[in-house]
Design a protein around this motif. Structure first.
Motif, short mmCIF file in Angstrom:
data_model
loop_
_atom_site.label_atom_id
_atom_site.label_comp_id
_atom_site.label_asym_id
_atom_site.label_seq_id
_atom_site.Cartn_x
_atom_site.Cartn_y
_atom_site.Cartn_z
N UNK A 1 33.61 47.54 31.17
CA UNK A 1 33.85 47.59 29.71
C UNK A 1 32.69 48.25 28.98
N UNK A 2 32.58 49.55 29.09
CA UNK A 2 31.44 50.25 28.47
C UNK A 2 31.83 51.01 27.22
N UNK A 3 33.11 51.11 26.92
CA UNK A 3 33.54 51.82 25.71
C UNK A 3 34.93 52.38 25.90
N UNK A 4 35.50 52.83 24.77
CA UNK A 4 36.85 53.39 24.88
C UNK A 4 37.12 54.30 23.69
N UNK A 5 38.07 55.20 23.89
CA UNK A 5 38.51 56.04 22.80
C UNK A 5 37.82 57.39 22.74
N UNK A 6 38.35 58.22 21.81
CA UNK A 6 37.84 59.59 21.71
C UNK A 6 36.40 59.64 21.19
N UNK A 7 36.05 58.70 20.28
CA UNK A 7 34.67 58.72 19.77
C UNK A 7 33.69 58.38 20.90
N UNK A 8 34.13 57.47 21.76
CA UNK A 8 33.32 57.15 22.94
C UNK A 8 33.13 58.42 23.79
N UNK A 9 34.21 59.17 23.95
CA UNK A 9 34.14 60.41 24.72
C UNK A 9 33.20 61.42 24.08
#
Lengths: 371, 203
Positions: B21-29
């Protein structure tokens, strides 16, 4: 002379000249004293005993002919007015005494010059230009690229770092990435401190060398004047004097202008002032000659000149020593300041834990992480 | 599609089996891309610069030692050297930290980019959208020299000895020649005197 580059060869040659003239002046005066002591100078009363007048050549740089009486024991008068074998021997004998005095004087003068040469080795050996070249190299190869190529937010991360959370992320942002800028400024200050120390050293070397050059040129001028005066008057007449510049008054003000932080660790702001101090020190001697003190070299005899030379040499070495002490005190303060800055982790950013692979999702994750 | 994140053409691959669980979504990308760009381009660039600065300051030690020696080992110049040494250490530490941090950022960003499908897509879109940034391998960072390493550019210091007077050799040569000439003349006179004496005695 004082604003120009120190010419080591010219100094060595002038010192040789001073030694040669010292020896010459001594020999001239000794020859005249010897003639006076024996009452044989032809300018005085003629002897009662049979005599002849002969010429003796005295002096090497500004030679002159002195007439002396040669007194003969009763019954040994020369057969002719001048020219028998006996007379010739006696003429040669008189000249030989003068020549021997000249040789002794020459050896003594050379000895004095060698003593001075040995005493000033430490002052004349350094090459001021090598200090200046080093300062310029530090600026072109280190300070300029450091201050122009490592900008604030050099990796364009500032708008992204706040989205990362966890201990490793915070440490990376707060103690590494955001500390690069202050590190660059403090590194530039340390580099400028190196420059200021070398520029100060160059100024001291310049001071010593130009003061020395002034001293030997003045000594030569006075000695030459005395020798010319002996040639004209065949006896000592009046003290010869020459003023020369004992540079240095401005140096103290320049060293005092070096910023040393004043006990504060905010040295980054002092960088510009340090650069200004470096430039002023590099210029020292080239433009501040008028602020230098003058000293007078005066001598009537070779012994006076020798004594003056060593006394004034003492003044120069003492002044140079004092300036080295002042620079040393300033560099000690700068060194202490930089050590303190280093201990506060402000000289370079702390290595982040993530650089050693110390990363876990808990310590380094994005704010978008599911709760 | 490349697998080596330090080579041109690299693309991240989504790993559906990665549960971290280190992050998710386009902003994370997008933020992963920023880390990747920093580690792949900017940090190595500055690490190289710092490595060069370290070399320059290391080589500079030769000059300071020469200058210190030229003034008889004045302590003020020894203090200059100690500041130079501190600076050398600071630049070297920065160079190494920049290099290793760059490597770590590439490793972290490409590792995390596999955990979320949207992040993987955004990451690859941005990488492919800036081909000019990644069309060469991650540059090699030269090892910044430590204090014990040999100098990169040896310094040739000038002589500190007093220069010879110009033309001294000519003067010596002329004296030699004149001396020889005088010897010849004296020898000639001796021969002449001997000849006259012989003639006188034998007349």
């Amino acid at each position: 002379m004082t604003g120009a580059t120190f010419d080591r060869l010219a100094f060595e040659q002038t010192l040789d000249d001073v030694g040669a003239m010292l020896g010459d002046l001594w020999a001239v005066d000794e020859a005249l004293k010897l003639a006076d002591a024996n009452h044989i100078r032809a300018s005085g009363d003629a002897p009662v005993s049979p005599y002849a007048r002969v010429g003796v050549d005295i002096g090497r740089h500004y030679p002159f002919r002195e007439s002396v009486y040669i007194v003969y024991p009763e019954g040994e008068e020369p057969a002719g007015p001048f020219g028998s074998g006996g007379d010739l021997d006696k003429w040669e004998g008189s000249q030989a005494v003068v020549d021997q005095l000249a040789e002794t004087g020459r050896d003594w003068g050379r000895g004095v010059a060698e003593s001075i040469r040995s005493a000033v080795q430490r002052l004349v050996r350094p090459v001021p230009q090598t200090f200046q070249e080093a300062v310029e190299l530090m600026r072109t190869d280190v300070i300029n690229p450091l201050t122009t190529l490592v900008g604030d937010d050099f990796a364009m991360l500032s708008s992204h770092l706040s989205d990362w959370e966890g201990g490793a992320a915070d440490q990376f942002a707060d103690y590494f990435y955001n500390q690069v800028e202050i590190g660059v400024r403090n590194q530039a200050f340390a580099a400028e401190s190196v420059c200021v120390g070398l520029a100060g050293s160059k100024a001291i070397v310049h001071l010593g060398q130009h003061s020395l050059m002034g001293l030997v040129l003045s000594a030569k001028e006075v000695l030459e004047g005395q020798l010319k005066q002996r040639q004209a008057e065949h006896q000592p007449h009046e003290m010869g004097t020459s003023d020369w510049l004992l540079l240095g008054a401005t140096f103290l003000a320049l060293v005092a202008a070096i910023p040393t932080g004043g006990g504060s660790l905010s040295i980054a702001a002092a960088g510009v002032a340090a650069a200004g101090a470096t430039s002023a020190l590099l210029e020292f001697g080239a433009s501040q000659v008028e602020d230098g003190e003058t000293s007078t070299f005066e001598a009537l005899t070779a012994e006076d000149a020798q004594s003056q030379l060593f006394d004034r040499l003492g003044d120069i070495t003492e002044r140079v020593r004092r300036h080295w002490d002042d620079l040393e005190a300033t560099m000690s303060e700068l060194r202490g300041l930089i050590t303190e800055v280093d201990s506060q982790h402000l000289l370079y950013p702390r290595r982040p834990r993530l650089a050693d692979g110390d990363v876990s999702p808990g310590g380094f994750h994005h704010e978008s992480q599911p709760a | 599609m490349g697998k080596d994140p330090d080579q041109p053409g690299y693309e991240a691959s989504h790993d559906p089996g990665d549960p971290r669980p280190v992050g998710s979504g386009t902003e994370f990308g997008a933020d992963l891309y920023a880390l990747y760009r920093a580690g792949r381009v900017h940090f190595p660039e500055k690490a190289i610069l710092y490595s060069q600065l370290t070399s320059a300051v290391h080589d500079f030690e030769q000059r300071v030692e020469f200058l210190r020696s030229s003034v008889g080992g004045e302590f003020a110049v020894s203090l200059v050297e100690s500041i130079r040494s501190d600076l050398h250490h600071a630049l070297r530490q920065t160079a190494v930290a920049m290099r290793d941090t760059g490597t770590a950022l590439v490793q972290i960003s490409t590792d995390y980019a596999t955990t979320d499908l949207d992040a993987t897509a955004e990451f690859n879109r941005l990488v492919n959208g800036h081909p000019g940034l990644f069309d060469t391998s991650t540059p090699h960072v030269p090892r910044p020299p430590s204090g014990d390493d040999p100098y990169g550019t040896p310094y040739e210091p000038p002589s500190l000895e007093a220069p010879e007077a110009p033309g001294w050799w000519l003067t010596e040569w002329m004296e030699d020649q004149a001396g020889g000439l005088l010897d010849d003349i004296e020898e000639g006179i001796d021969v002449g005197v001997e000849t006259v004496q012989n003639w006188w005695e034998n007349r």
